[in-house]
Design a protein around this motif. Structure first.
Motif, PDB file in Angstrom:
ATOM      1  N   MET A   1       0.847  -1.190   0.000  1.00  0.00           N
ATOM      2  CA  MET A   1       0.000   0.000   0.000  1.00  0.00           C
ATOM      3  C   MET A   1       0.884   1.242   0.000  1.00  0.00           C
ATOM      4  O   MET A   1       2.018   1.217   0.468  1.00  0.00           O
ATOM      5  CB  MET A   1      -0.907   0.003   1.237  1.00  0.00           C
ATOM      6  CG  MET A   1      -1.919  -1.139   1.241  1.00  0.00           C
ATOM      7  SD  MET A   1      -3.150  -0.954  -0.058  1.00  0.00           S
ATOM      8  CE  MET A   1      -4.157   0.340   0.656  1.00  0.00           C
ATOM      9  N   THR A  61      -2.065  -9.359  -2.129  1.00  0.00           N
ATOM     10  CA  THR A  61      -2.151  -7.904  -2.016  1.00  0.00           C
ATOM     11  C   THR A  61      -3.002  -7.572  -0.804  1.00  0.00           C
ATOM     12  O   THR A  61      -3.874  -8.370  -0.426  1.00  0.00           O
ATOM     13  CB  THR A  61      -2.790  -7.295  -3.288  1.00  0.00           C
ATOM     14  OG1 THR A  61      -3.142  -5.934  -3.028  1.00  0.00           O
ATOM     15  CG2 THR A  61      -4.029  -8.050  -3.693  1.00  0.00           C
ATOM     16  N   LEU A  63      -5.269  -5.503  -0.791  1.00  0.00           N
ATOM     17  CA  LEU A  63      -6.579  -5.084  -1.276  1.00  0.00           C
ATOM     18  C   LEU A  63      -7.574  -6.230  -1.218  1.00  0.00           C
ATOM     19  O   LEU A  63      -7.231  -7.389  -1.453  1.00  0.00           O
ATOM     20  CB  LEU A  63      -6.463  -4.584  -2.716  1.00  0.00           C
ATOM     21  CG  LEU A  63      -5.500  -3.420  -2.943  1.00  0.00           C
ATOM     22  CD1 LEU A  63      -5.349  -3.135  -4.428  1.00  0.00           C
ATOM     23  CD2 LEU A  63      -5.995  -2.176  -2.214  1.00  0.00           C
ATOM     24  N   ASN A 290      -3.142  -2.332  -7.927  1.00  0.00           N
ATOM     25  CA  ASN A 290      -2.965  -1.111  -7.140  1.00  0.00           C
ATOM     26  C   ASN A 290      -3.014   0.138  -8.012  1.00  0.00           C
ATOM     27  O   ASN A 290      -3.912   0.964  -7.888  1.00  0.00           O
ATOM     28  CB  ASN A 290      -1.643  -1.167  -6.374  1.00  0.00           C
ATOM     29  CG  ASN A 290      -1.474   0.037  -5.445  1.00  0.00           C
ATOM     30  OD1 ASN A 290      -2.430   0.731  -5.112  1.00  0.00           O
ATOM     31  ND2 ASN A 290      -0.242   0.282  -5.040  1.00  0.00           N
ATOM     32  N   TYR A 294      -7.051   0.168  -8.481  1.00  0.00           N
ATOM     33  CA  TYR A 294      -7.472   0.719  -7.196  1.00  0.00           C
ATOM     34  C   TYR A 294      -7.281   2.223  -7.087  1.00  0.00           C
ATOM     35  O   TYR A 294      -8.151   2.945  -6.596  1.00  0.00           O
ATOM     36  CB  TYR A 294      -6.708   0.007  -6.077  1.00  0.00           C
ATOM     37  CG  TYR A 294      -6.935   0.569  -4.694  1.00  0.00           C
ATOM     38  CD1 TYR A 294      -8.139   0.369  -4.034  1.00  0.00           C
ATOM     39  CD2 TYR A 294      -5.940   1.296  -4.055  1.00  0.00           C
ATOM     40  CE1 TYR A 294      -8.341   0.878  -2.763  1.00  0.00           C
ATOM     41  CE2 TYR A 294      -6.128   1.808  -2.789  1.00  0.00           C
ATOM     42  CZ  TYR A 294      -7.328   1.598  -2.147  1.00  0.00           C
ATOM     43  OH  TYR A 294      -7.537   2.121  -0.894  1.00  0.00           O
ATOM     44  N   GLN A 295      -6.138   2.720  -7.551  1.00  0.00           N
ATOM     45  CA  GLN A 295      -5.846   4.142  -7.397  1.00  0.00           C
ATOM     46  C   GLN A 295      -6.636   5.030  -8.352  1.00  0.00           C
ATOM     47  O   GLN A 295      -6.658   6.253  -8.185  1.00  0.00           O
ATOM     48  CB  GLN A 295      -4.346   4.402  -7.581  1.00  0.00           C
ATOM     49  CG  GLN A 295      -3.472   3.703  -6.571  1.00  0.00           C
ATOM     50  CD  GLN A 295      -3.730   4.163  -5.137  1.00  0.00           C
ATOM     51  OE1 GLN A 295      -4.171   5.291  -4.915  1.00  0.00           O
ATOM     52  NE2 GLN A 295      -3.493   3.292  -4.188  1.00  0.00           N
TER      53      GLN A 295
END
Length: 304
Positions: A1, A61, A63, A290, A294-295
């Motif tokens: 993260m 991960t 997540l 990520n 996600y971002q």
């Protein structure tokens, strides 16, 4: 993260220049957290094996990821128990009104056929078209990478003189690109295919970037500049023994196939294969989840 520090702190710029992902307080305070919705269109014959391979990396991960498995209606697998498919898989018609953060389209053993001659080509093109509006970022693997480049950008594939088979050295063309961030200067990945796409054809498409390639295996990772479409010509998800199993299968069929390159010690098939791409797969799949998903994916998927 990501590490969260104020933008004004000197370390923010220092670490950013070192290609370490930093999140400032303003961005962090606007983030909401929810599970990522990832769909997998599994076109491989041994679907359970492929599920295990992909889920191993998607789970590595912090997540939270929610998986939906998809099968084609126009072609039913004969190598996976129907009970498994009925219990765990959906048809596209059943999920096409949903939206997803990510989609993975696997390879398939049909690469020597013309795209239009593949039984499920029409269904696949419908899914790829749907992904443009209902999926934030789509990863196409091996044959699916060629199919996706052909469908979206009219990039052709070419027959190889002999099968590209083995584990090959690669490099990243941009060490700061989100998808290849953290990879070694030289890293390894398996390939198992009879066809290829060529650099000069990809370079004609201004929307695309070649993020990674190999002296022997050629173009490896291609992506749109917004990372909404990613095309990987190899098989980072493969297990240690997958190339060995494919080699034995092909030999038993009487096919002319060389021993996979850079795989068995001294090319001795009785040796335990070297597993030299596990870290590569962890990094690339982790980066995709990520940085590319996600971002950037909207919290409310209905706004896609």
């Amino acid at each position: 993260m990501p590490i969260k520090i104020p933008r004004e702190l000197p370390a923010f710029q220092v670490l950013s220049n070192e290609n370490i992902f930093i999140m400032n307080n303003e961005r962090a305070n606007t983030q909401d957290i929810r599970p990522l919705k990832i769909a997998i269109l599994n076109l491989m014959p041994k679907k359970i094996v492929t599920e295990n391979q992909l889920l191993r990396y998607l789970s590595n991960t912090p997540l939270q990821v929610e998986i939906t498995l998809i099968q084609t209606k126009s072609y039913i697998s004969h190598n996976t128990p129907s009970e498994h498919l009925d219990k765990f898989y959906s048809y596209f018609d059943e999920i096409k009104k949903e939206k997803f953060d990510g989609l993975i389209i696997t390879g398939a053993p049909v690469e020597q056929m013309k795209f239009e001659d593949v039984t499920y080509w029409k269904e696949l093109t419908e899914i790829m078209e749907w992904s443009k509006t209902n999926v934030f970022s789509t990863v196409h693997i091996c044959w699916a990478s060629q199919a996706g480049l052909y469908y979206h950008y009219n990039v052709p594939k070419y027959e190889l003189d002999k099968k590209m088979f083995g584990v090959f050295a690669h490099w990243a063309n941009d060490e700061k690109a989100e998808l290849t961030r953290g990879l070694d200067d030289v890293f390894y990945a398996p390939h198992s295919r009879h066809t290829e796409v060529k650099r000069e054809d990809v370079e004609k498409v201004s929307e695309l970037e070649i993020l990674s390639e190999s002296k022997e295996a050629g173009v490896f990772i291609v992506a749109t500049k917004d990372r909404r479409k990613i095309f990987i010509t190899g098989h980072m998800e493969y297990d240690r023994n997958t190339l060995k199993d494919e080699y034995i299968r092909d030999k038993e069929k009487g096919s002319e196939v060389d021993i996979p390159k850079n795989y068995f010690k001294n090319d001795d098939v009785n040796e335990i294969p070297s597993y030299t791409w596990r870290a590569t797969a962890n990094i690339v799949f982790g980066n995709w989840l990520n940085y590319c998903v996600y971002q950037n994916t909207p919290y409310d998927l209905e706004t896609l």
